[in-house]
Design an enzyme around this catalytic site. Structure first.
Site, PDB file in Angstrom:
ATOM      1  N   TYR A 134       9.420  -6.310  -4.743  1.00 55.04           N
ATOM      2  CA  TYR A 134       8.605  -5.921  -4.386  1.00 55.04           C
ATOM      3  C   TYR A 134       7.559  -5.655  -5.408  1.00 55.04           C
ATOM      4  CZ  TYR A 134      12.050  -5.330  -0.286  1.00 55.04           C
ATOM      5  OH  TYR A 134      13.023  -4.873   0.443  1.00 55.04           O
ATOM      6  N   ASN A 156      -0.744  -1.236  -7.960  1.00 56.14           N
ATOM      7  CA  ASN A 156       0.406  -0.722  -8.679  1.00 56.14           C
ATOM      8  C   ASN A 156       0.544  -2.628  -8.598  1.00 56.14           C
ATOM      9  OD1 ASN A 156       0.084   1.650  -8.183  1.00 56.14           O
ATOM     10  ND2 ASN A 156       0.322   1.400  -5.408  1.00 56.14           N
ATOM     11  N   ASN A 162       5.532  -3.571  -6.323  1.00 54.63           N
ATOM     12  CA  ASN A 162       5.465  -2.202  -7.485  1.00 54.63           C
ATOM     13  C   ASN A 162       6.201  -2.435  -8.523  1.00 54.63           C
ATOM     14  OD1 ASN A 162       3.315  -1.175  -6.110  1.00 54.63           O
ATOM     15  ND2 ASN A 162       4.891   0.333  -5.489  1.00 54.63           N
ATOM     16  N   HIS A 205      -1.199  -7.402   1.589  1.00 58.62           N
ATOM     17  CA  HIS A 205      -0.308  -7.091   0.645  1.00 58.62           C
ATOM     18  C   HIS A 205       0.426  -8.399   0.310  1.00 58.62           C
ATOM     19  CE1 HIS A 205      -0.710  -3.769  -2.468  1.00 58.62           C
ATOM     20  NE2 HIS A 205       0.990  -3.355  -1.748  1.00 58.62           N
ATOM     21  N   TYR A 223       6.933  -8.010   6.083  1.00 64.27           N
ATOM     22  CA  TYR A 223       6.077  -7.817   5.443  1.00 64.27           C
ATOM     23  C   TYR A 223       5.228  -9.032   5.765  1.00 64.27           C
ATOM     24  CZ  TYR A 223       7.824  -3.818   3.741  1.00 64.27           C
ATOM     25  OH  TYR A 223       8.200  -2.459   3.246  1.00 64.27           O
TER      26      TYR A 223
END
Length: 192
Positions: free
Chosen positions: A64, A113, A66, A19, A14
Site C-alpha cells: 500500500y 505519503n 503509505n 494514485h 485501485y
C-alpha cells in the site's frame, strides 16, 4: 543495474486510479521490454530485464502506498544498489497537469505519503524520481477520495501519453542521461 519502482496500491479496486499511475508506468515498461512481472519478493511484484544495455529490476510494491518504503528498502539492500544513482521512483503528482512529467534527482516528499515513507526508510531525500501529473484536486474534494478516484475518458488519453513520456524518461536516465531527461521534461510549456 537500476531498480525502477512505480508506486500504487494493490487490489483490483485501485486499478486505474490516480494514485496508481506509478504501477501503470511499470506495466508500460514491462510490456515494451517483455519483462514478466510475476515474481513476488521484497513485498513487491518484480520483474528482471534489460533496457538498452542496463539490467533493470521493475518493482510494484504491494505494501500500500503509505508503506512503500518497506518494499523499496528491502530491494535496495538486497541488490546492494546506490539509491542516489540507481533507484528511480515513479509516482503521481497532484500539482502537475494530467499527463505532465517532471523529473527530480532529489527533493522533499512534497506531501506525498509514499515518498515520505521511502525517504524515512532510505534515510535521505536523494534518489531520482519521475512524477506523473494527475491534475489538481478540486476544492470540494477530499484528497484521499480524489487520488483514489478514476480518470475521465479525456484524462485517460493524457495519462496514457504521460506513461509513454515517463517510459522515455526512464530510458534516458538508465542510459546515463539524467540531465538531458530533466532538460526535456522539466521545461515549462510555452504559452500558445
Amino acid at each position: 543495474m537500476y531498480i525502477i519502482a512505480g508506486l500504487g496500491n494493490p487490489d483490483r479496486q485501485y486499478e486505474g486510479t490516480r494514485h496508481n499511475v506509478g504501477f501503470e508506468v511499470i506495466d508500460t515498461i514491462a510490456d515494451k521490454y517483455n519483462i514478466d512481472m510475476d515474481t513476488k519478493k521484497h513485498r513487491a511484484f518484480i520483474g528482471k530485464g534489460m533496457i538498452g544495455r542496463e539490467k533493470v529490476i521493475l518493482a510494484k510494491p504491494q505494501t500500500y502506498m503509505n508503506l512503500s518504503g518497506e518494499s523499496i528498502i528491502s530491494l535496495v539492500q538486497y541488490y546492494k544498489i546506490d539509491p542516489e544513482q540507481e533507484l528511480i521512483v515513479i509516482y503521481d503528482d497532484i500539482s502537475l497537469d494530467v499527463g505532465a512529467v517532471r523529473i527530480r534527482a532529489k527533493g522533499s516528499a512534497g506531501g506525498h505519503n509514499g515518498i515520505k515513507n521511502i525517504i524515512a526508510h532510505l534515510g535521505g531525500q536523494v534518489f531520482p524520481r519521475i512524477k506523473l501529473g494527475v491534475g489538481e484536486k478540486p476544492s470540494r474534494y477530499d484528497l484521499a477520495d480524489y487520488v483514489l478516484g478514476h480518470f475521465t475518458k479525456a484524462e485517460r488519453e493524457l495519462v496514457e501519453e504521460g506513461c509513454k513520456s515517463a517510459v522515455h524518461a526512464v530510458e534516458m536516465i538508465t542510459a546515463g542521461d539524467m540531465q538531458a531527461a530533466m532538460n526535456e521534461y522539466n521545461r515549462k510549456k510555452k504559452e500558445e
